[in-house]
Motif scaffolding. Structure first.
Motif, PDB file in Angstrom:
ATOM      1  N   ALA A   1       0.847  -1.201   0.000  1.00  0.00           N
ATOM      2  CA  ALA A   1       0.000   0.000   0.000  1.00  0.00           C
ATOM      3  C   ALA A   1       0.881   1.250   0.000  1.00  0.00           C
ATOM      4  CB  ALA A   1      -0.924  -0.001   1.212  1.00  0.00           C
ATOM      5  N   GLY A   2       1.956   1.236   0.767  1.00  0.00           N
ATOM      6  CA  GLY A   2       2.890   2.364   0.772  1.00  0.00           C
ATOM      7  C   GLY A   2       3.507   2.586  -0.593  1.00  0.00           C
ATOM      8  N   ALA A   3       3.894   1.502  -1.248  1.00  0.00           N
ATOM      9  CA  ALA A   3       4.472   1.609  -2.591  1.00  0.00           C
ATOM     10  C   ALA A   3       3.472   2.217  -3.562  1.00  0.00           C
ATOM     11  CB  ALA A   3       4.918   0.232  -3.081  1.00  0.00           C
ATOM     12  N   ALA A   4       2.223   1.768  -3.480  1.00  0.00           N
ATOM     13  CA  ALA A   4       1.194   2.278  -4.400  1.00  0.00           C
ATOM     14  C   ALA A   4       0.952   3.767  -4.188  1.00  0.00           C
ATOM     15  CB  ALA A   4      -0.098   1.494  -4.215  1.00  0.00           C
ATOM     16  N   VAL A   5       0.854   4.190  -2.936  1.00  0.00           N
ATOM     17  CA  VAL A   5       0.584   5.604  -2.655  1.00  0.00           C
ATOM     18  C   VAL A   5       1.764   6.476  -3.096  1.00  0.00           C
ATOM     19  CG1 VAL A   5       0.244   7.288  -0.810  1.00  0.00           C
ATOM     20  CG2 VAL A   5      -1.074   5.174  -0.821  1.00  0.00           C
ATOM     21  N   TYR A   6       2.969   6.087  -2.725  1.00  0.00           N
ATOM     22  CA  TYR A   6       4.132   6.906  -3.082  1.00  0.00           C
ATOM     23  C   TYR A   6       4.389   6.896  -4.582  1.00  0.00           C
ATOM     24  CZ  TYR A   6       5.306   8.084   1.686  1.00  0.00           C
ATOM     25  OH  TYR A   6       5.278   8.608   2.952  1.00  0.00           O
ATOM     26  N   ALA A   7       4.120   5.785  -5.266  1.00  0.00           N
ATOM     27  CA  ALA A   7       4.254   5.747  -6.724  1.00  0.00           C
ATOM     28  C   ALA A   7       3.250   6.685  -7.386  1.00  0.00           C
ATOM     29  CB  ALA A   7       4.062   4.319  -7.236  1.00  0.00           C
ATOM     30  N   ALA A   8       2.027   6.682  -6.878  1.00  0.00           N
ATOM     31  CA  ALA A   8       0.993   7.558  -7.443  1.00  0.00           C
ATOM     32  C   ALA A   8       1.332   9.028  -7.214  1.00  0.00           C
ATOM     33  CB  ALA A   8      -0.365   7.227  -6.832  1.00  0.00           C
ATOM     34  N   VAL A   9       1.811   9.367  -6.026  1.00  0.00           N
ATOM     35  CA  VAL A   9       2.186  10.753  -5.733  1.00  0.00           C
ATOM     36  C   VAL A   9       3.343  11.185  -6.628  1.00  0.00           C
ATOM     37  CG1 VAL A   9       3.178  12.265  -3.971  1.00  0.00           C
ATOM     38  CG2 VAL A   9       1.288  10.740  -3.376  1.00  0.00           C
ATOM     39  N   ALA A  10       4.359  10.315  -6.765  1.00  0.00           N
ATOM     40  CA  ALA A  10       5.510  10.644  -7.611  1.00  0.00           C
ATOM     41  C   ALA A  10       5.082  10.821  -9.066  1.00  0.00           C
ATOM     42  CB  ALA A  10       6.567   9.558  -7.495  1.00  0.00           C
ATOM     43  N   GLY A  11       4.215   9.943  -9.544  1.00  0.00           N
ATOM     44  CA  GLY A  11       3.719  10.070 -10.907  1.00  0.00           C
ATOM     45  C   GLY A  11       2.902  11.327 -11.115  1.00  0.00           C
ATOM     46  N   GLY A  12       2.099  11.672 -10.117  1.00  0.00           N
ATOM     47  CA  GLY A  12       1.302  12.909 -10.214  1.00  0.00           C
ATOM     48  C   GLY A  12       2.164  14.142 -10.279  1.00  0.00           C
ATOM     49  N   PHE A  13       3.185  14.209  -9.422  1.00  0.00           N
ATOM     50  CA  PHE A  13       4.090  15.364  -9.459  1.00  0.00           C
ATOM     51  C   PHE A  13       4.880  15.406 -10.761  1.00  0.00           C
ATOM     52  CE2 PHE A  13       3.752  15.717  -4.711  1.00  0.00           C
ATOM     53  CZ  PHE A  13       3.255  17.012  -4.720  1.00  0.00           C
ATOM     54  N   ALA A  14       5.292  14.249 -11.271  1.00  0.00           N
ATOM     55  CA  ALA A  14       6.013  14.214 -12.539  1.00  0.00           C
ATOM     56  C   ALA A  14       5.127  14.708 -13.675  1.00  0.00           C
ATOM     57  CB  ALA A  14       6.518  12.805 -12.826  1.00  0.00           C
ATOM     58  N   MET A  15       3.853  14.310 -13.631  1.00  0.00           N
ATOM     59  CA  MET A  15       2.916  14.752 -14.658  1.00  0.00           C
ATOM     60  C   MET A  15       2.722  16.264 -14.589  1.00  0.00           C
ATOM     61  SD  MET A  15      -0.920  13.257 -15.464  1.00  0.00           S
ATOM     62  CE  MET A  15      -0.545  11.872 -14.460  1.00  0.00           C
ATOM     63  N   LEU A  16       2.555  16.774 -13.372  1.00  0.00           N
ATOM     64  CA  LEU A  16       2.422  18.225 -13.212  1.00  0.00           C
ATOM     65  C   LEU A  16       3.673  18.958 -13.666  1.00  0.00           C
ATOM     66  CD1 LEU A  16       0.665  18.451  -9.718  1.00  0.00           C
ATOM     67  CD2 LEU A  16      -0.314  18.980 -11.955  1.00  0.00           C
ATOM     68  N   GLY A  17       4.838  18.305 -13.530  1.00  0.00           N
ATOM     69  CA  GLY A  17       6.096  18.892 -13.967  1.00  0.00           C
ATOM     70  C   GLY A  17       6.314  18.795 -15.462  1.00  0.00           C
ATOM     71  N   GLY A  18       5.411  18.149 -16.182  1.00  0.00           N
ATOM     72  CA  GLY A  18       5.499  18.089 -17.632  1.00  0.00           C
ATOM     73  C   GLY A  18       6.254  16.893 -18.174  1.00  0.00           C
ATOM     74  N   LYS A  19       6.569  15.908 -17.346  1.00  0.00           N
ATOM     75  CA  LYS A  19       7.274  14.730 -17.858  1.00  0.00           C
ATOM     76  C   LYS A  19       6.303  13.854 -18.637  1.00  0.00           C
ATOM     77  CE  LYS A  19      11.199  13.888 -14.892  1.00  0.00           C
ATOM     78  NZ  LYS A  19      11.852  12.895 -14.026  1.00  0.00           N
TER      79      LYS A  19
END
Length: 136
Positions: A116-134
């Motif tokens: 569950a920790g992996a899923a949450v942190y992966a989703a947060v990292a992906g969201g920030f990367a998306m907002l950053g334009g990656k």
């Protein structure tokens, strides 16, 4: 491997790791200030700042070999690094899992806590990367 691409040069991995130190230290201070000092009312301390800084540096530096192998940055690198850091951090008890309701593990007892920790942190990292334009 094309050496015209800076991500494919053999010196990229150590350079990438070194270039992550200052941004990690700055953001570690910002997160410590917001979460621990501002929201929790703690006094600023170097140990907590160091924990945030180390976590962010490891997260950023985990992406360096992936960028080297693929020859470019990718949103998926952020997701993989975030998921790995979330899994290991939660498994070792170093970090908690944000955004989950208190009764999540009562309702879903078969979900391992580190997963569950992996899923949450992966989703947060992906969201920030998306907002950053990656891109993917």
């Amino acid at each position: 491997i094309h050496y015209g691409n800076p991500y494919s040069h053999p010196s990229y991995i150590p350079t990438c790791g070194m270039n992550n130190i200052i941004p990690s230290a700055i953001m570690g201070g910002v997160l410590h200030g917001i979460q621990d000092v501002g929201m929790a009312g703690m006094r600023p301390n170097l140990r907590q700042w160091g924990h945030y800084t180390g976590f962010l540096w490891a997260y950023s530096s985990l992406q360096c070999p992936m960028e080297y192998i693929h020859g470019r940055p990718s949103l998926l690198h952020n997701v993989a690094a975030g998921g790995l850091m979330g899994y290991v951090g939660v498994q070792r008890g170093a970090i908690g899992i944000p955004f989950l309701p208190q009764d999540f593990f009562w309702r879903y007892p078969r979900v391992p806590v580190p997963v569950a920790g992996a899923a949450v942190y992966a989703a947060v990292a992906g969201g920030f990367a998306m907002l950053g334009g990656k891109r993917i």
